[in-house]
Design an enzyme around this catalytic site. Sequence first.
Site, PDB file in Angstrom:
ATOM      1  N   LYS A  75      56.023 -16.331  18.723  1.00  0.00           N
ATOM      2  CA  LYS A  75      55.480 -15.029  19.138  1.00  0.00           C
ATOM      3  C   LYS A  75      55.501 -15.001  20.666  1.00  0.00           C
ATOM      4  CE  LYS A  75      52.344 -12.217  20.599  1.00  0.00           C
ATOM      5  NZ  LYS A  75      52.742 -11.815  21.918  1.00  0.00           N
TER       6      LYS A  75
ATOM      7  N   GLU B  54      48.522 -25.274  26.658  1.00  0.00           N
ATOM      8  CA  GLU B  54      49.057 -25.397  28.021  1.00  0.00           C
ATOM      9  C   GLU B  54      48.520 -24.196  28.789  1.00  0.00           C
ATOM     10  OE1 GLU B  54      50.682 -27.958  28.947  1.00  0.00           O
ATOM     11  OE2 GLU B  54      51.264 -28.830  27.028  1.00  0.00           O
TER      12      GLU B  54
ATOM     13  N   CYS C  87      52.449 -21.749  36.308  1.00  0.00           N
ATOM     14  CA  CYS C  87      51.172 -22.424  36.094  1.00  0.00           C
ATOM     15  C   CYS C  87      50.987 -23.556  37.098  1.00  0.00           C
ATOM     16  CB  CYS C  87      51.094 -22.951  34.670  1.00  0.00           C
ATOM     17  SG  CYS C  87      52.586 -23.806  34.172  1.00  0.00           S
TER      18      CYS C  87
ATOM     19  N   GLU D 171      42.475 -18.923  39.184  1.00  0.00           N
ATOM     20  CA  GLU D 171      43.931 -18.867  39.226  1.00  0.00           C
ATOM     21  C   GLU D 171      44.369 -17.512  39.784  1.00  0.00           C
ATOM     22  OE1 GLU D 171      45.994 -18.850  35.442  1.00  0.00           O
ATOM     23  OE2 GLU D 171      47.396 -20.341  36.213  1.00  0.00           O
TER      24      GLU D 171
HETATM   25  P1  NDP Z   1      47.954 -14.794  28.039  1.00  0.00           P
HETATM   26  O1  NDP Z   1      46.930 -15.776  27.705  1.00  0.00           O
HETATM   27  O2  NDP Z   1      47.556 -13.417  28.342  1.00  0.00           O
HETATM   28  O3  NDP Z   1      49.036 -14.687  26.846  1.00  0.00           O
HETATM   29  C1  NDP Z   1      49.724 -15.810  26.355  1.00  0.00           C
HETATM   30  C2  NDP Z   1      50.258 -15.472  24.972  1.00  0.00           C
HETATM   31  O4  NDP Z   1      49.173 -15.302  24.070  1.00  0.00           O
HETATM   32  C3  NDP Z   1      51.031 -14.169  24.917  1.00  0.00           C
HETATM   33  O5  NDP Z   1      52.106 -14.283  24.011  1.00  0.00           O
HETATM   34  C4  NDP Z   1      49.989 -13.199  24.406  1.00  0.00           C
HETATM   35  O6  NDP Z   1      50.537 -12.065  23.802  1.00  0.00           O
HETATM   36  C5  NDP Z   1      49.302 -14.067  23.386  1.00  0.00           C
HETATM   37  N1  NDP Z   1      47.987 -13.600  22.972  1.00  0.00           N
HETATM   38  C6  NDP Z   1      47.173 -12.666  23.529  1.00  0.00           C
HETATM   39  N2  NDP Z   1      46.007 -12.561  22.833  1.00  0.00           N
HETATM   40  C7  NDP Z   1      46.084 -13.453  21.828  1.00  0.00           C
HETATM   41  C8  NDP Z   1      45.198 -13.848  20.783  1.00  0.00           C
HETATM   42  N3  NDP Z   1      43.982 -13.301  20.629  1.00  0.00           N
HETATM   43  N4  NDP Z   1      45.591 -14.805  19.922  1.00  0.00           N
HETATM   44  C9  NDP Z   1      46.801 -15.402  20.055  1.00  0.00           C
HETATM   45  N5  NDP Z   1      47.689 -15.071  21.035  1.00  0.00           N
HETATM   46  C10 NDP Z   1      47.329 -14.105  21.906  1.00  0.00           C
HETATM   47  O7  NDP Z   1      48.781 -15.436  29.221  1.00  0.00           O
HETATM   48  P2  NDP Z   1      49.913 -14.771  30.077  1.00  0.00           P
HETATM   49  O8  NDP Z   1      51.027 -14.330  29.182  1.00  0.00           O
HETATM   50  O9  NDP Z   1      49.293 -13.773  30.976  1.00  0.00           O
HETATM   51  O10 NDP Z   1      50.457 -16.034  30.898  1.00  0.00           O
HETATM   52  C11 NDP Z   1      49.904 -16.433  32.085  1.00  0.00           C
HETATM   53  C12 NDP Z   1      49.015 -17.632  31.907  1.00  0.00           C
HETATM   54  O11 NDP Z   1      49.745 -18.665  31.291  1.00  0.00           O
HETATM   55  C13 NDP Z   1      48.534 -18.201  33.212  1.00  0.00           C
HETATM   56  O12 NDP Z   1      47.166 -18.529  33.115  1.00  0.00           O
HETATM   57  C14 NDP Z   1      49.360 -19.463  33.387  1.00  0.00           C
HETATM   58  O13 NDP Z   1      48.765 -20.431  34.194  1.00  0.00           O
HETATM   59  C15 NDP Z   1      49.537 -19.893  31.978  1.00  0.00           C
HETATM   60  N6  NDP Z   1      50.690 -20.753  31.851  1.00  0.00           N
HETATM   61  C16 NDP Z   1      50.496 -22.088  31.614  1.00  0.00           C
HETATM   62  C17 NDP Z   1      51.571 -22.951  31.564  1.00  0.00           C
HETATM   63  C18 NDP Z   1      51.389 -24.409  31.307  1.00  0.00           C
HETATM   64  O14 NDP Z   1      52.363 -25.056  30.973  1.00  0.00           O
HETATM   65  N7  NDP Z   1      50.211 -24.967  31.418  1.00  0.00           N
HETATM   66  C19 NDP Z   1      52.933 -22.463  31.781  1.00  0.00           C
HETATM   67  C20 NDP Z   1      53.016 -21.061  32.024  1.00  0.00           C
HETATM   68  C21 NDP Z   1      51.926 -20.237  32.038  1.00  0.00           C
HETATM   69  P3  NDP Z   1      50.747 -10.709  24.662  1.00  0.00           P
HETATM   70  O15 NDP Z   1      51.363 -11.097  25.972  1.00  0.00           O
HETATM   71  O16 NDP Z   1      51.664  -9.950  23.810  1.00  0.00           O
HETATM   72  O17 NDP Z   1      49.375 -10.114  24.842  1.00  0.00           O
END
Ligand code: NDP
Length: 534
Positions: free
Chosen positions: A178, A251, A285, A383
Amino acid sequence: MATHISRTQTTTPAAEAAREVVSYDPATGEVVGRAPLGSAEDVARAVGRARAAQKRWGALSFRERGAVMMRARAVVLEELEELAALISREAGKPDAEALSMELVPTLDLMQFFARRAARLLRPERLGIGLYRYLGRSSTIEYRPLGVVGIISPWNFPWAIPLGEVVMALMAGNAVVLKPSELTPLVALKIGEVFRRAGLPEGLLEIVTGDGSTGQALTEAGVDKIMFTGSVATGRRVAEAAARSLTPVVLELGGKDPMIVFEDADLEAASSAAVWGAFANSGQACASVERCYVHERVSAEFTSRVVAKTRALRQQAGEGADLAAMSSERQLATVEEHVREAVERGARVLAGGSRPKEMHAGGTFHEPTVLAGVDHTMMVMREETFGPVLPLMNFGTEEEAVRLANDSAFGLTASVWTRDISRGRRVAARIEAGTVMVNEVLYTHGIAQTPWGGVKQSGMGRTHGRLGLLELVAPHHIHVNRLARLHDVWWFGYTPEAARLFRSLARRFATGSALQTMLISPQLLRRLFDKRRGA
Ligand code: NDP
């Protein structure tokens, strides 16, 4: 016809009614395409198809799975230019970064896991100490988990999900992916690449949608969830997974520190700080989000950083160093952090706002260097996930370590010094999943090394052998070759048995063969008595 909208939400009421997510180019606001908005039923059906397909796939050899992987790799190479263009367009990043930070590392990762998964997961014989003298042996095999659910973010829409798809498939699992609602088209392309490579149907199911689709995946009974995203969503995912005891790897975010000592190569360190903070518009990240500089070199380091920042080209399209940010929401966070820091006394040395002349629909923020910051400011605690590099001075090694560790996050960190032993010493004291000496940001790109954080940055690992081990179930088989002998600890708790158990505690449990030999008459007597049924 191009539609121009500010990119705040892709599941607008109209899109929701049409059960679709709309993908926009964040540099221009133009619609790039549309994808289905997956429902809970769509997710359940995808998991069912994946489960059915996994049975045969899990029984294949690593060589057979690796052959599919290498064909997929060949498809990626064939389509390199189109893929780079799509990633660049949908995520708003320069073409060059789509190539260097997304495609190059995954091509390497694909060949690595295709060729090495067999060795990384080969069955092992375990050392079991003195128990081997009792005719025992233990082996461990790594079996596929079944169906792995991958929930991925928008910032590396290709590299993050693809890497996890490759590892999960090579370990013998099926995958339901997803992707973020901001980048569904890149994810659908991943599915297309594997289809062209001949991956059997059902093994890689991609369900596009929004947060509700992600939530449905956490409740769909998969065997593991690999989640990459924010701390807030990660917590929701962990809570949902806990209800069905589904294991999760999280992550999450980072607030990664860079420490520049007085003996660092300032030319390299300043370029590294600028790249580490502004690559992908700071939306990594592991971006450098806090930079601590020794006070003796602070002036020189700062002037180099500022000059290099001002020289960056920010634009949409070819030749850009930086392009747009992913969304209006993300840009608003950056603006808030900069505004709050300035209100509390920080100085803007470069950038500081949205550029004056930029495409009207684009979500751009200038690469920004701040000085005069402290740890009470949001820009040093939360962040930012944008192109902001706050600089702060330190006087001693002790202080540098204290400042670096004064954070709720612990993903990566970076230490700059010519003295490698000092680099290692400081690295050992920093609370993070990865600490780089004279490097920044990039180790996610090394397929062999583990990726993951401590504290609020998450739990579990992806990449490397440790990452692969997250995607298998260890299956332990223990064999007793002396099947006719009863164990000395079985029933028949006589006073002699109790005396023997005391001796076992004092001798056998030391792990020493010599100590155990001293109680061998007692042991043999017990074995003999038990054999006689005494
Ligand atoms: P989000 O937490 O907003 O979303 C991550 C994923 O979760 C998306 O596919 C999102 O869908 C989905 N999602 C949203 N709500 C739910 C839910 N209730 N249950 C399950 N899945 C859900 O993160 P971002 O996409 O904004 O990404 C940025 C963040 O990711 C930053 O904090 C960054 O640091 C972190 N990150 C961490 C990495 C690591 O390796 N540690 C690497 C890259 C990023 P949708 O977008 O469709 O809402």
